[in-house]
Scaffold this motif. Sequence first.
Motif, PDB file in Angstrom:
ATOM      1  N   GLU A 188      40.657  61.246  60.487  1.00 46.28           N
ATOM      2  CA  GLU A 188      40.957  61.327  59.060  1.00 46.28           C
ATOM      3  C   GLU A 188      40.066  62.350  58.366  1.00 46.28           C
ATOM      4  O   GLU A 188      40.453  62.964  57.378  1.00 46.28           O
ATOM      5  CB  GLU A 188      40.779  59.966  58.377  1.00 46.28           C
ATOM      6  CG  GLU A 188      41.728  58.877  58.851  1.00 46.28           C
ATOM      7  CD  GLU A 188      41.176  58.105  60.023  1.00 46.28           C
ATOM      8  OE1 GLU A 188      40.202  58.584  60.656  1.00 46.28           O
ATOM      9  OE2 GLU A 188      41.725  57.029  60.331  1.00 46.28           O
ATOM     10  N   SER A 195      49.430  59.478  50.473  1.00 44.76           N
ATOM     11  CA  SER A 195      48.112  59.333  51.088  1.00 44.76           C
ATOM     12  C   SER A 195      47.104  60.057  50.205  1.00 44.76           C
ATOM     13  O   SER A 195      47.031  61.281  50.197  1.00 44.76           O
ATOM     14  CB  SER A 195      48.126  59.928  52.498  1.00 44.76           C
ATOM     15  OG  SER A 195      46.846  59.900  53.076  1.00 44.76           O
ATOM     16  N   GLN A 208      51.439  53.339  50.014  1.00 42.50           N
ATOM     17  CA  GLN A 208      50.300  54.050  49.458  1.00 42.50           C
ATOM     18  C   GLN A 208      49.011  53.632  50.155  1.00 42.50           C
ATOM     19  O   GLN A 208      48.835  52.476  50.529  1.00 42.50           O
ATOM     20  CB  GLN A 208      50.172  53.769  47.957  1.00 42.50           C
ATOM     21  CG  GLN A 208      51.390  54.172  47.142  1.00 42.50           C
ATOM     22  CD  GLN A 208      51.193  53.909  45.667  1.00 42.50           C
ATOM     23  OE1 GLN A 208      50.567  54.682  44.965  1.00 42.50           O
ATOM     24  NE2 GLN A 208      51.726  52.783  45.189  1.00 42.50           N
ATOM     25  N   SER A 264      44.855  55.654  51.483  1.00 41.29           N
ATOM     26  CA  SER A 264      44.015  56.843  51.436  1.00 41.29           C
ATOM     27  C   SER A 264      43.810  57.411  52.831  1.00 41.29           C
ATOM     28  O   SER A 264      43.607  56.682  53.791  1.00 41.29           O
ATOM     29  CB  SER A 264      42.652  56.531  50.790  1.00 41.29           C
ATOM     30  OG  SER A 264      41.930  55.596  51.572  1.00 41.29           O
ATOM     31  N   ARG A 265      43.938  58.728  52.940  1.00 46.72           N
ATOM     32  CA  ARG A 265      43.575  59.501  54.114  1.00 46.72           C
ATOM     33  C   ARG A 265      44.297  59.100  55.399  1.00 46.72           C
ATOM     34  O   ARG A 265      43.731  59.184  56.476  1.00 46.72           O
ATOM     35  CB  ARG A 265      42.064  59.406  54.346  1.00 46.72           C
ATOM     36  CG  ARG A 265      41.179  59.826  53.190  1.00 46.72           C
ATOM     37  CD  ARG A 265      41.365  61.244  52.755  1.00 46.72           C
ATOM     38  NE  ARG A 265      41.106  62.197  53.822  1.00 46.72           N
ATOM     39  CZ  ARG A 265      40.954  63.508  53.623  1.00 46.72           C
ATOM     40  NH1 ARG A 265      41.069  63.993  52.403  1.00 46.72           N
ATOM     41  NH2 ARG A 265      40.732  64.317  54.631  1.00 46.72           N
ATOM     42  N   TYR A 266      45.542  58.654  55.315  1.00 45.30           N
ATOM     43  CA  TYR A 266      46.240  58.264  56.538  1.00 45.30           C
ATOM     44  C   TYR A 266      47.336  59.248  56.943  1.00 45.30           C
ATOM     45  O   TYR A 266      47.958  59.066  57.983  1.00 45.30           O
ATOM     46  CB  TYR A 266      46.820  56.850  56.421  1.00 45.30           C
ATOM     47  CG  TYR A 266      48.018  56.711  55.505  1.00 45.30           C
ATOM     48  CD1 TYR A 266      49.314  56.689  56.014  1.00 45.30           C
ATOM     49  CD2 TYR A 266      47.865  56.576  54.135  1.00 45.30           C
ATOM     50  CE1 TYR A 266      50.417  56.555  55.181  1.00 45.30           C
ATOM     51  CE2 TYR A 266      48.959  56.429  53.291  1.00 45.30           C
ATOM     52  CZ  TYR A 266      50.225  56.414  53.818  1.00 45.30           C
ATOM     53  OH  TYR A 266      51.307  56.277  52.980  1.00 45.30           O
ATOM     54  N   ILE A 325      47.158  49.854  53.870  1.00 41.31           N
ATOM     55  CA  ILE A 325      48.393  50.360  53.272  1.00 41.31           C
ATOM     56  C   ILE A 325      48.991  49.276  52.386  1.00 41.31           C
ATOM     57  O   ILE A 325      49.091  48.115  52.776  1.00 41.31           O
ATOM     58  CB  ILE A 325      49.431  50.742  54.352  1.00 41.31           C
ATOM     59  CG1 ILE A 325      48.885  51.834  55.266  1.00 41.31           C
ATOM     60  CG2 ILE A 325      50.728  51.196  53.699  1.00 41.31           C
ATOM     61  CD1 ILE A 325      48.750  53.167  54.614  1.00 41.31           C
TER      62      ILE A 325
END
Length: 272
Positions: free
Chosen positions: A27, A130, A226, A228-230, A251
Amino acid sequence: MTRTVHIAADVAAALGPEQVARLTGPEWIDQRVQCWECDGWMETGEDVAVLLVRVTDLVDPDTGASTSFALHSHPACSPSKILVTTDPEIRARRGALATQRDEDEGDDVDAVATVLDTGRGSAYPVVMFSYRTELIADSPGPERVDLVVSGLMSFGWHLVGNLANPPGPGPAGFRLRFTHERPAPASPGVLELLDPAGQVETAVEVTPGRYWRPGVAISGQTVLLQGSRYLTDWERRGRAAVKAAVRAGSIVGGIVPVELRGPGNDVPRARR
C-alpha cells in the motif's frame, strides 16, 4: 531499488503490528510520498521515515483518544518519532492538516467502477473509492479499526464482511452522479459522491468497466465501497487487494442510487 522504511520502536509500539505491516507493505512501499518536514517528494526508491503526528485536541468522541496521522519524512529531515501537536499549530505551520500537493499529483482518491462476481452466476455494479489519507486510532491493539472506516460507519455505512453479498442500503440521501460525453459503455467521465444536502463530497475522473454503466442504467443503483489505500495497485493486484482489505475489516459500503448524465443510457429499468 528497494525502499527502506525507518520506524522507531516507540512509533511501532503506538502504531501496532497491523499498521506497521501496512506501512511497510505494498500500500505504501511503492508509492511516491511527501515529506512532512520540507514538503518535498520521495520517489519509490528513496528511503523514508515514519512519523506519528499526534493531534491532542482532535479527540474521538467515542473513545476519548487523540487523533494520530501516520506520515512520512526524509530521514535527513526528521528521524522516525512521535510528534505531539495541536490543530491550530498544524494550521499555522502548514495552512491545513493536509499537505499541499503538486498540481500533477491529481486527485486524493483512487476510484474504480466495475462489476463484482458473486460466485453464484450473477454480478453487481460497484464503485470503489480508496482515499489516500491514512488515519489511525491512537491506541494499539488487534481490534483497532482505522479512523477512515470508523468515521464512515458513524454516518451509516456498513462494514463489509465479504464481496459475494452486497451490503445493505447506504445512508439516506447519499447518491452518485456520473457525467460522460460519449455513448460507449466504457467512456470516461466524472464520478461524484453527493451528500444528503446535494453537496459534492468526492469527485474523480474514472473510466468504468464496460459492464458497469449498463448495469447501473438498468438498476439505477450501485454498491459503493470505501476505505483507505486499498486500490494503490489495481492493475496488478485487482480484486485480491480488495478482498485483503475486506478481510482486514477496512472496507465499508452501501447501495446508493446513481444518476447517469450522458448519452446511451436509455434502457428499461428493472422493477424493484
